[in-house]
Design an enzyme around this catalytic site. Structure first.
Site, PDB file in Angstrom:
ATOM      1  N   ASP A   1      75.572 -53.825  54.147  1.00  0.00           N
ATOM      2  CA  ASP A   1      74.476 -54.715  54.522  1.00  0.00           C
ATOM      3  C   ASP A   1      74.970 -56.157  54.628  1.00  0.00           C
ATOM      4  O   ASP A   1      74.555 -56.905  55.506  1.00  0.00           O
ATOM      5  CB  ASP A   1      73.357 -54.656  53.475  1.00  0.00           C
ATOM      6  CG  ASP A   1      72.610 -53.328  53.536  1.00  0.00           C
ATOM      7  OD1 ASP A   1      72.993 -52.484  54.380  1.00  0.00           O
ATOM      8  OD2 ASP A   1      71.665 -53.146  52.739  1.00  0.00           O
ATOM      9  N   ALA A   2      75.887 -56.537  53.712  1.00  0.00           N
ATOM     10  CA  ALA A   2      76.381 -57.914  53.697  1.00  0.00           C
ATOM     11  C   ALA A   2      77.135 -58.220  54.989  1.00  0.00           C
ATOM     12  O   ALA A   2      76.962 -59.288  55.584  1.00  0.00           O
ATOM     13  CB  ALA A   2      77.285 -58.129  52.490  1.00  0.00           C
ATOM     14  N   GLU A   3      77.928 -57.254  55.433  1.00  0.00           N
ATOM     15  CA  GLU A   3      78.693 -57.447  56.658  1.00  0.00           C
ATOM     16  C   GLU A   3      77.740 -57.574  57.854  1.00  0.00           C
ATOM     17  O   GLU A   3      77.922 -58.420  58.730  1.00  0.00           O
ATOM     18  CB  GLU A   3      79.674 -56.274  56.844  1.00  0.00           C
ATOM     19  CG  GLU A   3      80.405 -56.206  58.175  1.00  0.00           C
ATOM     20  CD  GLU A   3      81.362 -57.385  58.411  1.00  0.00           C
ATOM     21  OE1 GLU A   3      81.520 -58.227  57.498  1.00  0.00           O
ATOM     22  OE2 GLU A   3      81.925 -57.482  59.518  1.00  0.00           O
TER      23      GLU A   3
ATOM     24  N   ASP B   1      74.672 -58.654  57.784  1.00  0.00           N
ATOM     25  CA  ASP B   1      74.025 -59.966  57.698  1.00  0.00           C
ATOM     26  C   ASP B   1      74.936 -61.076  58.213  1.00  0.00           C
ATOM     27  O   ASP B   1      74.481 -62.018  58.867  1.00  0.00           O
ATOM     28  CB  ASP B   1      73.635 -60.272  56.249  1.00  0.00           C
ATOM     29  CG  ASP B   1      72.410 -59.465  55.838  1.00  0.00           C
ATOM     30  OD1 ASP B   1      71.728 -58.929  56.750  1.00  0.00           O
ATOM     31  OD2 ASP B   1      72.151 -59.356  54.625  1.00  0.00           O
TER      32      ASP B   1
ATOM     33  N   SER C   1      46.096 -36.101  74.645  1.00  0.00           N
ATOM     34  CA  SER C   1      46.244 -35.543  73.307  1.00  0.00           C
ATOM     35  C   SER C   1      46.635 -34.075  73.441  1.00  0.00           C
ATOM     36  O   SER C   1      46.822 -33.571  74.543  1.00  0.00           O
ATOM     37  CB  SER C   1      44.953 -35.705  72.523  1.00  0.00           C
ATOM     38  OG  SER C   1      43.906 -35.100  73.228  1.00  0.00           O
ATOM     39  N   LEU C   2      46.781 -33.405  72.329  1.00  0.00           N
ATOM     40  CA  LEU C   2      47.152 -31.992  72.352  1.00  0.00           C
ATOM     41  C   LEU C   2      45.997 -31.164  71.820  1.00  0.00           C
ATOM     42  O   LEU C   2      45.259 -31.608  70.948  1.00  0.00           O
ATOM     43  CB  LEU C   2      48.362 -31.759  71.436  1.00  0.00           C
ATOM     44  CG  LEU C   2      49.702 -32.339  71.862  1.00  0.00           C
ATOM     45  CD1 LEU C   2      50.728 -32.170  70.748  1.00  0.00           C
ATOM     46  CD2 LEU C   2      50.191 -31.657  73.128  1.00  0.00           C
TER      47      LEU C   2
ATOM     48  N   GLU D   1      59.035 -28.582  67.715  1.00  0.00           N
ATOM     49  CA  GLU D   1      59.454 -29.644  66.792  1.00  0.00           C
ATOM     50  C   GLU D   1      58.292 -30.029  65.893  1.00  0.00           C
ATOM     51  O   GLU D   1      57.165 -29.588  66.110  1.00  0.00           O
ATOM     52  CB  GLU D   1      59.993 -30.857  67.569  1.00  0.00           C
ATOM     53  CG  GLU D   1      58.980 -31.536  68.464  1.00  0.00           C
ATOM     54  CD  GLU D   1      59.585 -32.744  69.183  1.00  0.00           C
ATOM     55  OE1 GLU D   1      60.529 -33.341  68.667  1.00  0.00           O
ATOM     56  OE2 GLU D   1      59.068 -33.075  70.259  1.00  0.00           O
TER      57      GLU D   1
ATOM     58  N   LYS E   1      55.209 -32.005  64.180  1.00  0.00           N
ATOM     59  CA  LYS E   1      54.174 -32.918  64.657  1.00  0.00           C
ATOM     60  C   LYS E   1      54.148 -34.077  63.680  1.00  0.00           C
ATOM     61  O   LYS E   1      53.724 -33.933  62.534  1.00  0.00           O
ATOM     62  CB  LYS E   1      52.812 -32.232  64.718  1.00  0.00           C
ATOM     63  CG  LYS E   1      51.734 -33.159  65.237  1.00  0.00           C
ATOM     64  CD  LYS E   1      50.438 -32.425  65.504  1.00  0.00           C
ATOM     65  CE  LYS E   1      49.428 -33.299  66.231  1.00  0.00           C
ATOM     66  NZ  LYS E   1      49.099 -34.535  65.552  1.00  0.00           N
TER      67      LYS E   1
ATOM     68  N   ARG F   1      48.800 -45.998  71.981  1.00  0.00           N
ATOM     69  CA  ARG F   1      48.153 -45.008  72.832  1.00  0.00           C
ATOM     70  C   ARG F   1      46.745 -45.449  73.211  1.00  0.00           C
ATOM     71  O   ARG F   1      46.287 -45.230  74.322  1.00  0.00           O
ATOM     72  CB  ARG F   1      48.119 -43.677  72.079  1.00  0.00           C
ATOM     73  CG  ARG F   1      47.354 -42.600  72.791  1.00  0.00           C
ATOM     74  CD  ARG F   1      47.517 -41.276  72.060  1.00  0.00           C
ATOM     75  NE  ARG F   1      46.803 -40.249  72.776  1.00  0.00           N
ATOM     76  CZ  ARG F   1      45.545 -39.916  72.532  1.00  0.00           C
ATOM     77  NH1 ARG F   1      44.869 -40.540  71.606  1.00  0.00           N
ATOM     78  NH2 ARG F   1      44.951 -38.977  73.236  1.00  0.00           N
TER      79      ARG F   1
ATOM     80  N   TYR G   1      59.581 -38.122  71.846  1.00  0.00           N
ATOM     81  CA  TYR G   1      59.349 -36.692  72.074  1.00  0.00           C
ATOM     82  C   TYR G   1      58.891 -36.336  73.490  1.00  0.00           C
ATOM     83  O   TYR G   1      58.663 -35.185  73.802  1.00  0.00           O
ATOM     84  CB  TYR G   1      58.382 -36.096  71.055  1.00  0.00           C
ATOM     85  CG  TYR G   1      57.079 -36.856  70.867  1.00  0.00           C
ATOM     86  CD1 TYR G   1      56.184 -37.000  71.912  1.00  0.00           C
ATOM     87  CD2 TYR G   1      56.744 -37.389  69.625  1.00  0.00           C
ATOM     88  CE1 TYR G   1      54.995 -37.677  71.730  1.00  0.00           C
ATOM     89  CE2 TYR G   1      55.553 -38.067  69.442  1.00  0.00           C
ATOM     90  CZ  TYR G   1      54.681 -38.213  70.497  1.00  0.00           C
ATOM     91  OH  TYR G   1      53.516 -38.875  70.321  1.00  0.00           O
TER      92      TYR G   1
ATOM     93  N   CYS H   1      12.283 -40.899  48.100  1.00  0.00           N
ATOM     94  CA  CYS H   1      13.467 -41.583  48.613  1.00  0.00           C
ATOM     95  C   CYS H   1      14.207 -42.244  47.450  1.00  0.00           C
ATOM     96  O   CYS H   1      13.600 -42.921  46.633  1.00  0.00           O
ATOM     97  CB  CYS H   1      13.050 -42.640  49.630  1.00  0.00           C
ATOM     98  SG  CYS H   1      14.427 -43.604  50.259  1.00  0.00           S
TER      99      CYS H   1
ATOM    100  N   CYS I   1      11.991 -48.197  48.134  1.00  0.00           N
ATOM    101  CA  CYS I   1      11.223 -47.397  49.086  1.00  0.00           C
ATOM    102  C   CYS I   1      10.400 -46.317  48.383  1.00  0.00           C
ATOM    103  O   CYS I   1       9.182 -46.357  48.402  1.00  0.00           O
ATOM    104  CB  CYS I   1      12.175 -46.768  50.104  1.00  0.00           C
ATOM    105  SG  CYS I   1      11.370 -45.684  51.281  1.00  0.00           S
TER     106      CYS I   1
ATOM    107  N   CYS J   1      13.549 -39.047  54.404  1.00  0.00           N
ATOM    108  CA  CYS J   1      12.609 -40.002  53.831  1.00  0.00           C
ATOM    109  C   CYS J   1      11.555 -40.303  54.892  1.00  0.00           C
ATOM    110  O   CYS J   1      11.884 -40.530  56.050  1.00  0.00           O
ATOM    111  CB  CYS J   1      13.364 -41.272  53.458  1.00  0.00           C
ATOM    112  SG  CYS J   1      12.285 -42.687  53.231  1.00  0.00           S
TER     113      CYS J   1
HETATM  114  S1  IVH Z   1      54.204 -34.072  72.629  1.00  0.00           S
HETATM  115  C1  IVH Z   1      52.987 -33.572  76.740  1.00  0.00           C
HETATM  116  N1  IVH Z   1      55.375 -33.974  70.310  1.00  0.00           N
HETATM  117  O1  IVH Z   1      50.153 -35.643  68.586  1.00  0.00           O
HETATM  118  C2  IVH Z   1      52.950 -33.526  75.270  1.00  0.00           C
HETATM  119  N2  IVH Z   1      53.264 -35.057  70.431  1.00  0.00           N
HETATM  120  O2  IVH Z   1      47.378 -34.630  68.936  1.00  0.00           O
HETATM  121  C3  IVH Z   1      52.739 -34.852  74.677  1.00  0.00           C
HETATM  122  N3  IVH Z   1      52.486 -35.977  68.297  1.00  0.00           N
HETATM  123  O3  IVH Z   1      48.936 -38.179  70.521  1.00  0.00           O
HETATM  124  C4  IVH Z   1      52.792 -34.899  73.226  1.00  0.00           C
HETATM  125  N4  IVH Z   1      54.217 -35.362  67.113  1.00  0.00           N
HETATM  126  O4  IVH Z   1      51.175 -38.620  69.574  1.00  0.00           O
HETATM  127  C5  IVH Z   1      54.301 -34.390  70.983  1.00  0.00           C
HETATM  128  N5  IVH Z   1      56.542 -33.829  68.345  1.00  0.00           N
HETATM  129  C6  IVH Z   1      55.474 -34.245  69.000  1.00  0.00           C
HETATM  130  C7  IVH Z   1      54.424 -34.943  68.381  1.00  0.00           C
HETATM  131  C8  IVH Z   1      53.331 -35.334  69.126  1.00  0.00           C
HETATM  132  C9  IVH Z   1      53.059 -35.993  67.078  1.00  0.00           C
HETATM  133  C10 IVH Z   1      51.165 -36.571  68.559  1.00  0.00           C
HETATM  134  C11 IVH Z   1      51.045 -37.285  69.859  1.00  0.00           C
HETATM  135  C12 IVH Z   1      49.655 -37.014  70.358  1.00  0.00           C
HETATM  136  C13 IVH Z   1      49.082 -36.181  69.293  1.00  0.00           C
HETATM  137  C14 IVH Z   1      48.246 -35.091  69.846  1.00  0.00           C
END
Ligand code: IVH
Length: 701
Positions: A35-37, A39, A84-85, A115, A117, A138, A227, A410, A415, A430
């Site tokens: 860390d010192a290096e 810095d 979203s998923l 992978e 979540k 997002r 991801y 209530c 009241c 109520c």
């Molecule tokens: S893929 C096309 N991979 O989960 C697919 N999402 O509920 C796009 N999230 O808002 C998403 N880990 O932010 C993907 N390994 C992962 C994730 C991931 C977390 C989140 C993502 C999204 C939410 C959906």
């Protein structure tokens, strides 16, 4: 003055070196220097940049310390939406997902990139010619907040991508999060400094990224995992999601080492159980795993439904549960008067936060789960939702446990109105709608709303201020000039003299409202506009409605209903219905409302202050020419607006239609009546002027 070549070279060398050390430390977790290096090199670069300010660039590692605070975040519109998923909570749902995918692709076993979540927050990072240019949260998926200066402070976010050929534009998507150990250390620091501690790593990450002062963000140990990608320009896109993530990795972006490519539903479920075991040992929190169809061509083919891709799904881990004791069961009154039992719990740490309350929803749930005060219960917390009691552990019920009873009054000490439960629902409420402190704001907003008293300008902000400031307690106070006047309004936010006068004028204008409007405005549970009209027509005056013997009326209604059911079965002649269109349940709701002294007091004050027109409209008998008849209004009438005329007609059981047809009984024509008048004449329909209408309503025609 030109910067000497040697200095320029030195600056570039230092920047590259520092970024490499960042990468080694934060992405690969393999530091090459102390860390010192680090810095020492950092200060050297800072020194050169301060001597040659023209060298400062957005991709210099010195930018990672943050800069002057922003007044606010700018909106950032995502180039393509960040969706979203969909979630799966069971193996069956995963099998169904895999089946849908196979059917959609018309193929046998499918390959997936799987992978963890991450339990953080999603961001988008935009690289232009390889340099980090802009980053955003997002948000709602379409627009987020531009948090570029904050993202620059995240050490694992490369300020410049690695490699010789860089895309013209690359939008990387991923998650910002905090490692558990970093979170613990940070909280220790917060505690030592007497500052607020964070409840969990997710909240800490979100709070840190949304700081207007990026120097604060810089002190928070944030991490990033990539991801997915959004827009790519000027690069050859790989063929699979796995290759895509490996490409991102070669560009210097942190990608999760736990990712795998697996085959078929069995592969998915195996990964799920492996990650379930490994979960506790990971440096960061995860709330499930994500499965994505590996082939990008197949992803495109499957496309999207609504707001989520068909080619990916999140398989969530079960919500966290813990056991604790129920110290008490209290009742909360909601804004609409609904009573919710809430369990007060011995504090317990679950799902990343300390839980002290859990909702029991309603009395049926309390009975079904058989929760007593003193019981040991399992509580569950999933995501950001309110914790709930899952079940009781019956063996642990102590001898002195007590069963919960819904109060008859209530729980608000001010009241104390009667609590009702209507047959059709599980909810207790109520009945002190006009007076109950918990319902005050809602009652006022409804009272003032367009279809009720229509008080212009009395919206949520003003109601909040009037109630919080103790100026107005009930709708009657709106008309009480001792309470609501220029002086009392003057103290409020954004209340110049002029607007105070406007508010008062708007209220004054609504005096003398028609009975149906007034009844609707009272906000009696179950009394909508239609029911209000029927009640007004039936009773003719507020006086009669208030003096009615409601219990007798309900009994009579039920008797007639029963009798008519019997007669219908025998094809007999039916009795005249009582209050047609208003069932016993609605009547009971009105009766309960009117049985509360507080509500009656407010109604009396409203009458005294002239909020409602006292003179009774023509009685039903007088208006028998109107019941069931269809009117059309056209042209401008001398005294009445179309809305007022409509109210009068409807109050007596007539209908008002928009256009003239064979079904029209009367055309009411004012000045400048045009096509409708001509058509009515052609069809031989009776034509009235305003005076004629009023006579008809009074039964004189
Ligand atoms: S893929 C096309 N991979 O989960 C697919 N999402 O509920 C796009 N999230 O808002 C998403 N880990 O932010 C993907 N390994 C992962 C994730 C991931 C977390 C989140 C993502 C999204 C939410 C959906």
């Amino acid at each position: 003055m030109a910067v000497p070549k040697a200095v320029l070279a030195e600056v570039h060398k230092l920047r590259a070196e520092l970024e490499r050390h960042n990468y080694q430390y934060y992405v690969l977790d393999q530091p090459l220097v102390s860390d010192a290096e680090f810095d020492r090199l950092f200060r050297q670069l800072q020194q050169l940049e301060s001597e040659h300010p023209e060298l400062a660039g957005p991709d210099s590692p010195t930018q990672r310390v943050g800069g002057a605070p922003l007044p606010q975040f700018e909106q950032f519109t995502h180039r393509t939406p960040m969706l979203s998923l969909n979630n799966a909570f069971s193996a069956e749902e995963v099998l169904a997902f895999d089946k849908r995918v196979r059917e959609g692709l018309n193929s046998g076993s499918v390959e997936y990139l799987v992978e963890p979540k991450f339990d953080g927050l999603a961001v988008s990072l935009n690289y232009e010619q390889g340099v980090f240019a802009q980053g955003a949260t997002r948000g709602d998926g379409y627009t987020g907040e531009d948090v570029t200066p904050n993202l620059r402070t995240v050490k694992s976010v490369p300020l410049r991508l690695q490699g010789k050929v860089l895309p013209k534009l690359l939008e990387v998507r991923g998650e910002v999060l905090m490692y558990r150990r970093d979170f613990d250390r940070m909280n220790q620091r917060q505690r030592a400094n007497g500052e607020k501690e964070f409840v969990n790593p997710r909240n800490a990450a979100a709070g840190s990224l949304r700081q207007l002062d990026s120097r604060i963000t810089a002190q928070r140990p944030l991490r990033f995992f990539a991801y997915a990608v959004g827009v790519i320009e000027g690069a050859t896109v790989p063929k699979t999601h796995g290759q895509l993530e490996s490409w991102l990795e070669r560009l210097g972006l942190p990608v999760c080492p736990e990712r795998r490519v697996v085959s078929g539903a069995q592969g998915l479920l195996t990964f799920y159980s492996q990650m379930g075991t490994k979960r506790a040992d990971l440096a960061y929190e995860i709330d499930g795993v994500v499965y994505k169809v590996n082939s990008l061509a197949a992803q495109r083919q499957l496309g999207y439904v609504a707001r989520a891709p068909r080619f990916a799904i999140a398989h969530k881990f079960p919500a966290e549960e813990a056991s604790t004791e129920v110290l008490a069961i209290e009742v909360q009154v909601g804004r609409t008067g609904a009573l919710t039992p809430v369990a007060r719990l011995k504090p317990v740490f679950v799902g990343g936060v300390t839980v002290t309350n859990a909702t029991l929803h309603n009395l049926d749930q309390v009975r079904e789960k058989d929760v007593w005060v003193g019981d040991t219960v399992i509580v569950r917390r999933a995501g950001d939702v309110i914790p709930e009691v899952v079940r009781v552990i019956p063996e642990k019920r102590p001898a002195d446990a007590t069963e919960f009873q819904m109060p008859g009054q209530c729980p608000d000490p001010e009241c104390k109105s009667k609590v009702e439960r209507l047959e059709s629902e599980a909810v207790y409420r109520c009945t002190g709608g006009l007076y109950c402190p918990a319902q005050r704001k809602q009652a006022l907003l409804h009272f003032a709303s367009r279809r009720a008293m229509d008080i212009e300008g009395l919206g949520e902000k003003l109601v909040d201020q009037l109630v919080d400031g103790g100026i107005v307690h009930t709708p009657a106070d709106l008309y009480d000039r001792k309470k609501l006047n220029a002086a009392s309004l003057a103290g409020l936010e954004r209340m110049a003299e002029k607007s105070a006068a406007n508010v008062i004028a708007a209220i004054e204008k609504t005096k003398g409202s028609s009975l149906p409007r007034f009844l609707f405005a009272l906000g009696i549970y179950h009394v909508g506009e239609e029911v209000a009209k029927i009640l007004a027509r039936h009773f003719g005056s507020l006086e009669d409605l208030l003096n009615a013997d409601w219990d007798a009326l309900i009994a009579e209604k039920e008797r007639v209903q029963k009798e008519n059911t019997r007669r219908r079965a025998k094809d007999g002649a039916l009795l005249d219905p009582i209050l047609p269109g208003v069932g016993p349940e609605i009547m009971r709701s009105v009766a309960n409302f009117l049985s509360q002294r507080h509500n009656r007091d407010v109604i009396e004050q409203l009458r005294k202050n002239g909020a409602v027109r006292e003179e009774s409209p023509p009685s039903v008998a007088q208006g028998r020419n109107v019941i069931g008849k269809t009117f059309v209004l056209t042209g401008s009438l001398p005294k009445l607006s179309h809305d007022e005329a409509k109210e009068l007609i409807e109050a007596q059981g007539g209908k008002v239609a928009g256009s003239v047809s064979g079904k029209t009984d009367y055309l009411v024509a004012g000045t400048e009546a045009g096509a409708k008048l001509a058509k009515a004449e052609a069809l031989g329909i009776s034509i009235l002027d305003e005076a004629g209408l009023l006579e008809l309503l009074k039964g004189k025609r």
